[in-house]
Write a protein that holds these residues in place. Structure first.
Motif, PDB file in Angstrom:
ATOM      1  N   LEU A  43     -18.928  24.218  37.633  1.00  0.00           N
ATOM      2  CA  LEU A  43     -20.249  24.356  38.237  1.00  0.00           C
ATOM      3  C   LEU A  43     -21.339  23.821  37.318  1.00  0.00           C
ATOM      4  O   LEU A  43     -22.160  22.980  37.727  1.00  0.00           O
ATOM      5  N   PHE A  44     -21.329  24.265  36.059  1.00  0.00           N
ATOM      6  CA  PHE A  44     -22.415  23.883  35.160  1.00  0.00           C
ATOM      7  C   PHE A  44     -22.193  22.498  34.550  1.00  0.00           C
ATOM      8  O   PHE A  44     -23.160  21.802  34.235  1.00  0.00           O
ATOM      9  N   SER A  45     -20.946  22.091  34.376  1.00  0.00           N
ATOM     10  CA  SER A  45     -20.716  20.731  33.862  1.00  0.00           C
ATOM     11  C   SER A  45     -21.125  19.680  34.881  1.00  0.00           C
ATOM     12  O   SER A  45     -21.695  18.643  34.517  1.00  0.00           O
ATOM     13  N   SER A  46     -20.863  19.943  36.179  1.00  0.00           N
ATOM     14  CA  SER A  46     -21.309  18.999  37.207  1.00  0.00           C
ATOM     15  C   SER A  46     -22.836  18.941  37.280  1.00  0.00           C
ATOM     16  O   SER A  46     -23.426  17.877  37.462  1.00  0.00           O
ATOM     17  N   LEU A  47     -23.502  20.089  37.135  1.00  0.00           N
ATOM     18  CA  LEU A  47     -24.964  20.088  37.106  1.00  0.00           C
ATOM     19  C   LEU A  47     -25.488  19.326  35.901  1.00  0.00           C
ATOM     20  O   LEU A  47     -26.485  18.582  36.002  1.00  0.00           O
TER      21      LEU A  47
END
Length: 333
Positions: A43-47
């Motif tokens: 979730l946060f790596s894609s963001l």
């Protein structure tokens, strides 16, 4: 020697082995914790990847946001058009204007005869005094009406016929036109039915347009994710060689599609609210000229909350379609 009692330690039996359910509980907790950590990382790596290229992300989200804002604006316009057009109950009403010489007794006799018919639901009587007061309140010409020496309005009957399945005129309409005390019979169902057909066609057109723009949103997200997959082809190949599952490889791209959908949904709401704000002043001036008898409605709060959710689902579907094909092609031999 033989009579010595065994010690207490020897009487103790060994503890039973742990049951299978007790052994499986830590494994389930570890599996859930690992699954949660992987999803949070994706979730946060894609963001972070999207924020690393802000201009490209903003342009993609803006295109998708405009595509989602167009059907929302058309739906708001249609909703207000239906409100202004009135309901089907008004479309069935027949307005009967009696001759100026007809008195209240003639109006009452005709109204009682109409109420006795089986094909009439209700009859409303309006006297000239009630009519002039209603016209005074709604027209804005109260000062001009005070100059009149007499009341020019006749007795009026508003007849509501029973609704029929076909489009034919009610039978009571022809009989009212033959009445001796009737001066004019106004039946507006024809143009209201045409207006309803136009609004129905417009609503269907907006739904078709919304479907096409939703498909365009899927294609935009799918193409963007496809380009991202191609740019990370070597990284994906290495991950698959060391045993990464398809779900593990696909997960960051799915979250990328969700982020694109959320950003586009928020931008679509910003566009809709900006258009409403830009048109507020001229719309208020128009409504003021009609004494604010009409109320224009904007986007409903529930619909506004659903827009980011629907756009996120569209982004997820677009990413799923892209990864289902291109990750299979990128699988090493």
């Amino acid at each position: 020697m033989f009579g010595r009692k065994p010690s207490g330690n020897r009487l103790k039996t060994a503890a039973p082995p742990p049951r299978a359910a007790e052994r499986a509980a830590p494994r389930r907790r570890f599996a859930f914790s690992s699954w949660r950590d992987q999803h949070l990382y994706s979730l946060f790596s894609s963001l972070g990847r999207l924020l690393a290229r802000p201009w490209a992300t903003a342009l993609t989200a803006l295109v998708m946001g405009l595509a989602l804002a167009l059907p929302l604006l058309f739906l708001i316009l249609l909703d207000n058009a239906r409100t202004l057009a009135g309901g089907w109950q008004d479309a069935r009403e027949i307005t009967v204007f009696l001759k100026p010489g007809a008195d209240a007794a003639a109006s009452t006799v005709l109204a009682d005869a109409l109420r006795a018919r089986s094909d009439v639901v209700a009859v409303k009587q309006t006297t000239p005094e009630q009519g002039i007061e209603e016209f005074r309140a709604m027209s804005g010409f109260a000062d001009a009406l005070d100059v009149l020496q007499f009341n020019p309005l006749p007795h009026v009957l508003v007849v509501t016929p029973r609704e029929t399945r076909d489009m034919a005129e009610p039978a009571v309409l022809a009989e009212l036109r033959r009445e001796a005390d009737v001066d004019l019979v106004q039946y507006d169902a024809a143009w209201r039915r045409r207006l309803g057909a136009i609004l129905g066609l417009s609503q269907r057109s907006v739904l078709v347009l919304a479907g096409l723009l939703a498909l365009a949103t899927l294609l935009v997200v799918g193409n963007t994710v496809r380009l991202d997959i191609q740019s990370r082809a070597e990284e994906i190949a290495v991950m698959q060689l060391i045993g990464a599952s398809p779900g593990f490889v696909r997960r960051p791209f799915l979250y990328t599609g969700i982020w694109y959908g959320l950003f586009s949904g928020v931008l679509a709401l910003i566009v809709v609210f900006a258009v409403q704000w830009a048109l507020r002043a001229p719309v208020d001036q128009l409504l003021e000229s009609y004494d604010h008898r009409f109320i224009l409605r904007g986007l409903e709060p529930l619909a506004a909350l659903l827009v980011p959710f629907v756009s996120a689902v569209l982004g997820w579907l677009g990413a799923m379609l892209a990864t289902a094909r291109h990750l299979a092609e990128a699988h090493p031999d």
